[in-house]
Scaffold this active site. Sequence first.
Site, PDB file in Angstrom:
ATOM      1  N   PRO A   2       0.838  -1.211   0.000  1.00  0.00           N
ATOM      2  CA  PRO A   2       0.000   0.000   0.000  1.00  0.00           C
ATOM      3  C   PRO A   2       0.872   1.260   0.000  1.00  0.00           C
ATOM      4  O   PRO A   2       1.794   1.387   0.793  1.00  0.00           O
ATOM      5  CB  PRO A   2      -0.771  -0.100   1.322  1.00  0.00           C
ATOM      6  N   GLU A   3       0.599   2.157  -0.938  1.00  0.00           N
ATOM      7  CA  GLU A   3       1.293   3.441  -0.950  1.00  0.00           C
ATOM      8  C   GLU A   3       0.303   4.524  -0.526  1.00  0.00           C
ATOM      9  O   GLU A   3      -0.846   4.241  -0.206  1.00  0.00           O
ATOM     10  CB  GLU A   3       1.884   3.691  -2.344  1.00  0.00           C
ATOM     11  N   HIS A  91      -5.969 -14.394   8.432  1.00  0.00           N
ATOM     12  CA  HIS A  91      -5.066 -13.259   8.628  1.00  0.00           C
ATOM     13  C   HIS A  91      -5.768 -12.015   9.174  1.00  0.00           C
ATOM     14  O   HIS A  91      -5.233 -10.920   9.100  1.00  0.00           O
ATOM     15  CB  HIS A  91      -4.352 -12.920   7.310  1.00  0.00           C
ATOM     16  N   ARG A 110       1.307 -10.743   5.854  1.00  0.00           N
ATOM     17  CA  ARG A 110       2.759 -10.751   6.102  1.00  0.00           C
ATOM     18  C   ARG A 110       3.134 -10.108   7.439  1.00  0.00           C
ATOM     19  O   ARG A 110       4.276 -10.175   7.854  1.00  0.00           O
ATOM     20  CB  ARG A 110       3.480 -10.082   4.938  1.00  0.00           C
TER      21      ARG A 110
END
Length: 271
Positions: A2-3, A91, A110
């Site tokens: 994500p930016e 997750h 992650r």
Amino acid sequence: MPELPEVETSLRGISPHIKNQKVTRVIIRQPKLRWPIPSNLPQLLEHQELKSLSRRAKYLLLHFEAGTLLIHLGMSGSLRIVANNTPAAKHDHVDISFANQKTIRLTDPRRFGAVLWLGKEPFKHPLLNKLGPEPLSDDLTGEYLYVKSRDKKVNIKQFLMNQCIVTGIGNIYCTEALFYAGIRPTRAAGNISLKRYQMLVTHIKIILKTAIEQGGTSLRDFVGSDGKPGYFKQELSTYGRSGLPCQQCQQPLIEIKQANRTTVYCKHCQT
Ligand SMILES: [Zn+2]
């Protein structure tokens, strides 16, 4: 990863659902993210009203009366709005549930993301107190980058990705902005003229604004319950196009590594 545009899109997607609502329950299923989630988070947040939400760099800030909660999406994180008591998948690490029966759910396969309590003076926290200006604010100008870069031998790409110089310009948008400004990513930051910095800043702002606007079309992905994180795909000119023809001159784009990050550029169009 994500930016800034994805984080801004997340903020706009979740805000209307939870702003001015009271927290009823906090569930931490997995506290081991990039840093441990504070174990007293449920006590800190329960019964607190969420006063406002904001973004600084790629950090989401949830402002409660008792203090501010920071959420960072890391490499693979996403936030969604689900109905309270929606069963969690593998997750789904954190739920914050509100009185209006809506829950924000952090999913992060992650686990490089972060959920941290910053207390009453969030901008004094070490993660936030050294950050440079926001790229879409009036504080980022060609003049600013020109002055900051004098005598700097570091290449322009690393210079732009230094969060103390300017925040929130990640690898993808940095690579794209340098292409549109015609600046070679390996050029020393201190060797670039004021005029070229002005051009670069214009392109940085256009690229980020466009990405945020396009993100608006996929807002449903952040608020739905279809299980998809839904980061939008943008049409990119360089990033991910190594070996493919440059859209301006048709010569193949080349790929190099800079500080372990992939850079793609055109050696004809970028000087
Ligand atoms: Zn070219």
